[in-house]
Scaffold this active site. Sequence first.
Site, PDB file in Angstrom:
ATOM      1  N   HIS A   1       0.804  -1.144  -0.174  1.00 25.49           N
ATOM      2  CA  HIS A   1       0.166   0.018  -0.181  1.00 25.49           C
ATOM      3  C   HIS A   1       0.934   1.236   0.078  1.00 25.49           C
ATOM      4  O   HIS A   1       2.030   1.017   0.400  1.00 25.49           O
ATOM      5  CB  HIS A   1      -0.792   0.058   1.245  1.00 25.49           C
ATOM      6  CG  HIS A   1      -0.202   0.350   2.522  1.00 25.49           C
ATOM      7  ND1 HIS A   1      -0.129   1.615   3.019  1.00 25.49           N
ATOM      8  CD2 HIS A   1       0.369  -0.583   3.411  1.00 25.49           C
ATOM      9  CE1 HIS A   1       0.534   1.551   4.239  1.00 25.49           C
ATOM     10  NE2 HIS A   1       1.005   0.236   4.548  1.00 25.49           N
ATOM     11  N   CYS A   2       0.326   2.551  -0.479  1.00 25.34           N
ATOM     12  CA  CYS A   2       0.967   3.812  -0.395  1.00 25.34           C
ATOM     13  C   CYS A   2       0.241   4.529   0.406  1.00 25.34           C
ATOM     14  O   CYS A   2      -0.569   3.813   1.513  1.00 25.34           O
ATOM     15  CB  CYS A   2       0.878   4.280  -1.705  1.00 25.34           C
ATOM     16  SG  CYS A   2      -0.472   4.788  -2.527  1.00 25.34           S
ATOM     17  N   ALA A   3       0.206   5.803   0.403  1.00 24.42           N
ATOM     18  CA  ALA A   3      -0.423   6.705   1.333  1.00 24.42           C
ATOM     19  C   ALA A   3      -1.903   6.528   1.243  1.00 24.42           C
ATOM     20  O   ALA A   3      -2.741   6.899   2.218  1.00 24.42           O
ATOM     21  CB  ALA A   3      -0.158   7.891   1.243  1.00 24.42           C
TER      22      ALA A   3
ATOM     23  N   ARG B   1      -3.741   4.242  -1.432  1.00 25.39           N
ATOM     24  CA  ARG B   1      -4.187   3.030  -2.213  1.00 25.39           C
ATOM     25  C   ARG B   1      -3.551   1.514  -1.783  1.00 25.39           C
ATOM     26  O   ARG B   1      -2.192   1.662  -1.501  1.00 25.39           O
ATOM     27  CB  ARG B   1      -3.880   3.251  -3.670  1.00 25.39           C
ATOM     28  CG  ARG B   1      -4.580   4.605  -4.244  1.00 25.39           C
ATOM     29  CD  ARG B   1      -4.068   4.900  -5.666  1.00 25.39           C
ATOM     30  NE  ARG B   1      -2.591   5.056  -5.951  1.00 25.39           N
ATOM     31  CZ  ARG B   1      -1.874   5.911  -5.483  1.00 25.39           C
ATOM     32  NH1 ARG B   1      -2.362   6.912  -5.244  1.00 25.39           N
ATOM     33  NH2 ARG B   1      -0.526   5.967  -5.802  1.00 25.39           N
TER      34      ARG B   1
END
Length: 459
Positions: A25-27, A29
């Site tokens: 995951h990113c910030a 998504r």
Amino acid sequence: MKYDKTIDTILEVVGGKENIKNFEHCATRLRIILKDDSKLDKERVDEVPESKGYFFNTGQHQFIFGTGKVNAVYSEMEQKIGDGNSSDSSGNFKEDVYQNLSPVQKVVRTLADILVPLIPALVTTGLLMGIRGLVIELGVNMTGDVLSLFEMLTDTAFAFLPVLIAYSATKKFGGNPLLGIVVGLMMVAPQIPNAYAVSSGDIQPLTIFGIDIVGYQGSVIPAIIVGWMISKLERWLRSFVPQMMDLIVTPFLTIVITISTMLFLLGPILQFAESGVINGIVYLLEAPLGIGYILFGGLQQVITITGLHHSSGIIEISLLNDTGRNVIQTLTTVSMAGQFGAAVSAALLMRDKVKRANALSASASTLFGITEPLLFGVNLRAMRVFGSGIAAGAIGGLLTYIIGLAATGMGITFIPGMLLYTGNMTALFQYILVTAVTFVIGFVFVKIQSRAIKAELNA
């Protein structure tokens, strides 16, 4: 668990947990790489509870949850199906992403991985360089000692740019970064004539074995090639060099072979390319119906990426001597303005505040005529953005041809470049107008493609 229904739906949509190759995951998504993309239920991707949307980009199925929530969803997904790596995964999400990229996307991503870490240094130096140029053009008197100190602040990072790039590229390709630094320093060593000084005719190149040798100041592509060569040579040499001799033989041969290739093989090729650039620019400027202006306005920043842009100084000197006018300064500025407008527009598409701030910071030095941070930090990360800048620059070149605008000097562009038009208020107004219009066109072109560019930038 709080997000049981969300995770169960995701697993159904992607074809079951056995179809998941990797995820992270990113910030905002959750990103999932599948073994078989055809098993995705495209009809249900927007039905995942708590998800604010779905899109597919660079081999990743991305579900948008937002800041904070995505961390919780990812954590519960880890607990439910195990860690983020399946038995078919490389164990590294970035490596799995690379496997799903097209050849063009791989090149763009590789360039970004090499050049983006350098952006803070280039942004700071670029701004200082622009301020120095503006101060000098305004006629502010500085003592020799003050000017030398100023030059230390402004010139160091760009004078040693190949060193920074060689280090970053060697690290990226898996070689010893310290060897990259050593070869990079050799490329710009003071014993080798400065590339800019040679191109302006101030000094002559070294001639060895009939080959003209100059430094690689300001070069980008050669430094990347150095990093690639070092990493490949190291691995190849270690495959047969005895371990007891490895510490001496491998770095020695790696450095000698790499720098020899750069000076005696790639050097002549680049000199040939530089000659072609000079002749090509002259030919373009003389083309009918403003075709040359259009092409140069669009492609000047492409030339900048290669490091061959310094060769245009020879033509500028010739133009000023022959006519007292220098259209290359104008066309360079509109080319910058197109990329600047595209970069600012792309930055404003980014949801992540840190990414947006970094992109805007990288773009700021363009106002003083330094575009490397903008190109490497923003535009080259998405070809639609870079292409929008090229198209805008081409239109700016056409406008320049239509109104017949040209500078009365050289060496400065964008805001400092206004000083080259102060002798004629009409010309100054036209310069500001053409620059502003080109900026707006670049901005709008990116805005029109906002949905696709958001996906490409993972914004």
